[in-house]
Design a protein around this motif. Structure first.
Motif, PDB file in Angstrom:
ATOM      1  N   VAL A  10      41.410  37.057  38.255  1.00 18.48           N
ATOM      2  CA  VAL A  10      39.972  37.323  38.318  1.00 18.48           C
ATOM      3  C   VAL A  10      39.614  38.027  39.626  1.00 18.48           C
ATOM      4  O   VAL A  10      38.820  38.975  39.643  1.00 18.48           O
ATOM      5  CB  VAL A  10      39.178  36.008  38.168  1.00 18.48           C
ATOM      6  CG1 VAL A  10      37.683  36.257  38.325  1.00 18.48           C
ATOM      7  CG2 VAL A  10      39.461  35.372  36.805  1.00 18.48           C
ATOM      8  N   LEU A  11      40.212  37.579  40.729  1.00 23.94           N
ATOM      9  CA  LEU A  11      39.980  38.231  42.022  1.00 23.94           C
ATOM     10  C   LEU A  11      40.423  39.688  41.996  1.00 23.94           C
ATOM     11  O   LEU A  11      39.710  40.585  42.462  1.00 23.94           O
ATOM     12  CB  LEU A  11      40.732  37.490  43.125  1.00 23.94           C
ATOM     13  CG  LEU A  11      40.081  36.239  43.698  1.00 23.94           C
ATOM     14  CD1 LEU A  11      41.057  35.516  44.607  1.00 23.94           C
ATOM     15  CD2 LEU A  11      38.815  36.585  44.463  1.00 23.94           C
ATOM     16  N   LEU A  12      41.597  39.944  41.427  1.00 23.20           N
ATOM     17  CA  LEU A  12      42.127  41.299  41.381  1.00 23.20           C
ATOM     18  C   LEU A  12      41.246  42.193  40.512  1.00 23.20           C
ATOM     19  O   LEU A  12      40.961  43.340  40.876  1.00 23.20           O
ATOM     20  CB  LEU A  12      43.561  41.285  40.830  1.00 23.20           C
ATOM     21  CG  LEU A  12      44.268  42.644  40.721  1.00 23.20           C
ATOM     22  CD1 LEU A  12      44.337  43.316  42.086  1.00 23.20           C
ATOM     23  CD2 LEU A  12      45.669  42.471  40.139  1.00 23.20           C
ATOM     24  N   GLY A  13      40.794  41.680  39.371  1.00 19.03           N
ATOM     25  CA  GLY A  13      39.912  42.453  38.514  1.00 19.03           C
ATOM     26  C   GLY A  13      38.617  42.810  39.210  1.00 19.03           C
ATOM     27  O   GLY A  13      38.154  43.960  39.135  1.00 19.03           O
ATOM     28  N   GLY A  14      38.025  41.847  39.922  1.00 16.54           N
ATOM     29  CA  GLY A  14      36.798  42.119  40.660  1.00 16.54           C
ATOM     30  C   GLY A  14      37.009  43.123  41.777  1.00 16.54           C
ATOM     31  O   GLY A  14      36.166  43.997  42.015  1.00 16.54           O
ATOM     32  N   ALA A  15      38.145  43.016  42.466  1.00 15.87           N
ATOM     33  CA  ALA A  15      38.456  43.951  43.547  1.00 15.87           C
ATOM     34  C   ALA A  15      38.621  45.375  43.009  1.00 15.87           C
ATOM     35  O   ALA A  15      38.178  46.347  43.636  1.00 15.87           O
ATOM     36  CB  ALA A  15      39.716  43.507  44.275  1.00 15.87           C
ATOM     37  N   MET A  16      39.244  45.508  41.841  1.00 15.28           N
ATOM     38  CA  MET A  16      39.428  46.836  41.239  1.00 15.28           C
ATOM     39  C   MET A  16      38.083  47.446  40.862  1.00 15.28           C
ATOM     40  O   MET A  16      37.854  48.637  41.060  1.00 15.28           O
ATOM     41  CB  MET A  16      40.348  46.728  40.027  1.00 15.28           C
ATOM     42  CG  MET A  16      41.782  46.353  40.382  1.00 15.28           C
ATOM     43  SD  MET A  16      42.842  46.040  38.960  1.00 15.28           S
ATOM     44  CE  MET A  16      43.210  47.711  38.446  1.00 15.28           C
ATOM     45  N   TYR A  17      37.187  46.622  40.352  1.00 18.69           N
ATOM     46  CA  TYR A  17      35.824  47.094  40.083  1.00 18.69           C
ATOM     47  C   TYR A  17      35.172  47.625  41.362  1.00 18.69           C
ATOM     48  O   TYR A  17      34.460  48.633  41.349  1.00 18.69           O
ATOM     49  CB  TYR A  17      34.974  45.959  39.531  1.00 18.69           C
ATOM     50  CG  TYR A  17      35.014  45.781  38.029  1.00 18.69           C
ATOM     51  CD1 TYR A  17      35.254  46.842  37.170  1.00 18.69           C
ATOM     52  CD2 TYR A  17      34.778  44.524  37.470  1.00 18.69           C
ATOM     53  CE1 TYR A  17      35.289  46.666  35.798  1.00 18.69           C
ATOM     54  CE2 TYR A  17      34.816  44.333  36.094  1.00 18.69           C
ATOM     55  CZ  TYR A  17      35.064  45.411  35.265  1.00 18.69           C
ATOM     56  OH  TYR A  17      35.090  45.236  33.910  1.00 18.69           O
ATOM     57  N   GLY A  18      35.398  46.909  42.461  1.00 15.62           N
ATOM     58  CA  GLY A  18      34.746  47.247  43.711  1.00 15.62           C
ATOM     59  C   GLY A  18      35.143  48.592  44.296  1.00 15.62           C
ATOM     60  O   GLY A  18      34.395  49.170  45.087  1.00 15.62           O
ATOM     61  N   PRO A 223      41.050  45.612  34.580  1.00 11.60           N
ATOM     62  CA  PRO A 223      40.168  44.476  34.875  1.00 11.60           C
ATOM     63  C   PRO A 223      39.740  43.702  33.631  1.00 11.60           C
ATOM     64  O   PRO A 223      39.668  42.472  33.663  1.00 11.60           O
ATOM     65  CB  PRO A 223      38.952  45.143  35.557  1.00 11.60           C
ATOM     66  CG  PRO A 223      39.488  46.387  36.145  1.00 11.60           C
ATOM     67  CD  PRO A 223      40.530  46.861  35.178  1.00 11.60           C
ATOM     68  N   THR A 224      39.471  44.415  32.537  1.00 11.62           N
ATOM     69  CA  THR A 224      39.075  43.743  31.300  1.00 11.62           C
ATOM     70  C   THR A 224      40.172  42.800  30.817  1.00 11.62           C
ATOM     71  O   THR A 224      39.902  41.659  30.414  1.00 11.62           O
ATOM     72  CB  THR A 224      38.761  44.770  30.197  1.00 11.62           C
ATOM     73  OG1 THR A 224      37.654  45.581  30.609  1.00 11.62           O
ATOM     74  CG2 THR A 224      38.402  44.086  28.882  1.00 11.62           C
ATOM     75  N   ALA A 225      41.415  43.263  30.865  1.00 11.28           N
ATOM     76  CA  ALA A 225      42.547  42.426  30.444  1.00 11.28           C
ATOM     77  C   ALA A 225      42.727  41.233  31.384  1.00 11.28           C
ATOM     78  O   ALA A 225      42.987  40.114  30.940  1.00 11.28           O
ATOM     79  CB  ALA A 225      43.818  43.269  30.389  1.00 11.28           C
ATOM     80  N   LEU A 226      42.588  41.469  32.692  1.00  9.68           N
ATOM     81  CA  LEU A 226      42.738  40.388  33.667  1.00  9.68           C
ATOM     82  C   LEU A 226      41.666  39.320  33.468  1.00  9.68           C
ATOM     83  O   LEU A 226      41.946  38.114  33.507  1.00  9.68           O
ATOM     84  CB  LEU A 226      42.655  40.951  35.089  1.00  9.68           C
ATOM     85  CG  LEU A 226      43.843  41.811  35.545  1.00  9.68           C
ATOM     86  CD1 LEU A 226      43.532  42.470  36.879  1.00  9.68           C
ATOM     87  CD2 LEU A 226      45.111  40.983  35.641  1.00  9.68           C
ATOM     88  N   PHE A 227      40.434  39.763  33.257  1.00 11.56           N
ATOM     89  CA  PHE A 227      39.338  38.815  33.027  1.00 11.56           C
ATOM     90  C   PHE A 227      39.548  38.047  31.725  1.00 11.56           C
ATOM     91  O   PHE A 227      39.254  36.854  31.638  1.00 11.56           O
ATOM     92  CB  PHE A 227      37.996  39.541  32.980  1.00 11.56           C
ATOM     93  CG  PHE A 227      37.564  40.133  34.295  1.00 11.56           C
ATOM     94  CD1 PHE A 227      38.007  39.599  35.495  1.00 11.56           C
ATOM     95  CD2 PHE A 227      36.703  41.218  34.332  1.00 11.56           C
ATOM     96  CE1 PHE A 227      37.610  40.149  36.714  1.00 11.56           C
ATOM     97  CE2 PHE A 227      36.299  41.767  35.533  1.00 11.56           C
ATOM     98  CZ  PHE A 227      36.753  41.232  36.738  1.00 11.56           C
TER      99      PHE A 227
END
Length: 288
Positions: A10-18, A223-227
């Motif tokens: 979840v952290l990695l997905g959010g960071a990629m969005y950022g 990110p979608t897959a990670l979430f």
């Protein structure tokens, strides 16, 4: 170590969005536009997600609701990308984070779920942190592009609509089906709104394709897959708190990639906003 795996996703997905706003602003120097970038990102993401195995049939007409939900996130992405052509990437993400209290307002208006006193107090701190993090007091009204502010505020409202809708639709299907339909709705909406711009500029060459692949893979598909894997394991409340990492990552990327200045006042405002958002998500998780 296994217990940390899902929070890390979840952290990695959010960071990629950022990271997206800084790279989008960088792509503008190549002559590209928000409309074609957001459209190509959504379209390729829909294709990638649609190719992932494990899809199940949806019940009734859920696909229509998912397409409409995709319209909200498509509009949010386009407006957000448009805003960074007028204002700094760091200010754009600060304003986008207003979706946290916009979503409370929408749930109050649509579903009559009135926010409690703790949530109202955290909204006050979010707004206070916004003024500090956006450096609005130092910049002053005349130094700010109000067109950019309007775009980012509209993106924040559309993002809040997406979050509220996404929590209530497509519960009969799995994440692959749901995500692919949402991205299809996103691409369709962006194209309908910007068909003239997308057709006129016609930048669909090799260079643009590389940018589009980067945005679709790093900004949406992964990110979608990670979430999808991580959020069910750790819960929506904890996930919402972890996903706020998008905020500091976006500001740091704007500083290191775009060389946007960050002051101590802005850092303090960011900390206040992150703390307030975390508290808000905590109280929302207690109601579930």
């Amino acid at each position: 170590m296994k217990n940390f795996k899902y929070p890390f996703m979840v952290l990695l997905g959010g960071a990629m969005y950022g990271t997206m706003s800084s790279f989008v602003k960088m792509s503008y120097t190549w002559g590209y536009y928000a409309a074609e970038i957001s459209f190509a990102q959504a379209l390729l993401s829909a294709l990638f997600l649609g190719c992932i195995p494990g899809k199940t049939a949806l019940r009734g007409k859920s696909w229509i609701s998912l397409l409409l939900t995709g319209s909200a996130i498509g509009l949010a992405n386009f407006l957000y990308y448009q805003s960074v052509s007028y204002i700094s990437a760091s200010l754009a993400i600060v304003i986008l984070m207003q979706f946290t209290w916009f979503s409370l307002l929408l749930e109050w208006i649509i579903f009559h779920q009135r926010p409690g006193r703790p949530e109202l107090i955290t909204v006050f701190f979010i707004l206070t942190g916004t003024i500090m993090a956006g450096d609005l007091l130092r910049e002053g009204a005349l130094a700010i592009s109000w067109q950019g502010i309007a775009f980012s505020l509209s993106a924040s409202l559309a993002y809040a609509l997406y979050i509220v809708a996404n929590s209530r639709v497509g519960k009969g299907g799995n994440w692959q089906t749901k995500s692919a339909l949402i991205m299809a709705g996103s691409a369709l909406t962006i194209f309908v709104i910007n068909a003239g711009t997308i057709s006129a500029h016609n930048h669909f060459g090799a260079g643009f394709l590389l940018w589009a692949l980067f945005f679709s893979i790093v900004g949406t598909t992964i990110p979608t897959a990670l979430f999808a894997v991580g959020i069910p394991k750790i819960g929506a409340g904890t996930s919402a708190i972890l996903m706020t990492i998008e905020f500091p990552v976006a500001v740091l990327c704007a500083h290191f990639i775009l060389h946007e200045r960050i002051t101590l006042v802005q850092v303090t405002g960011i900390v206040i906003m992150l703390a307030a958002i975390s508290v808000m998500n905590y109280f929302k998780s207690l109601k579930r």
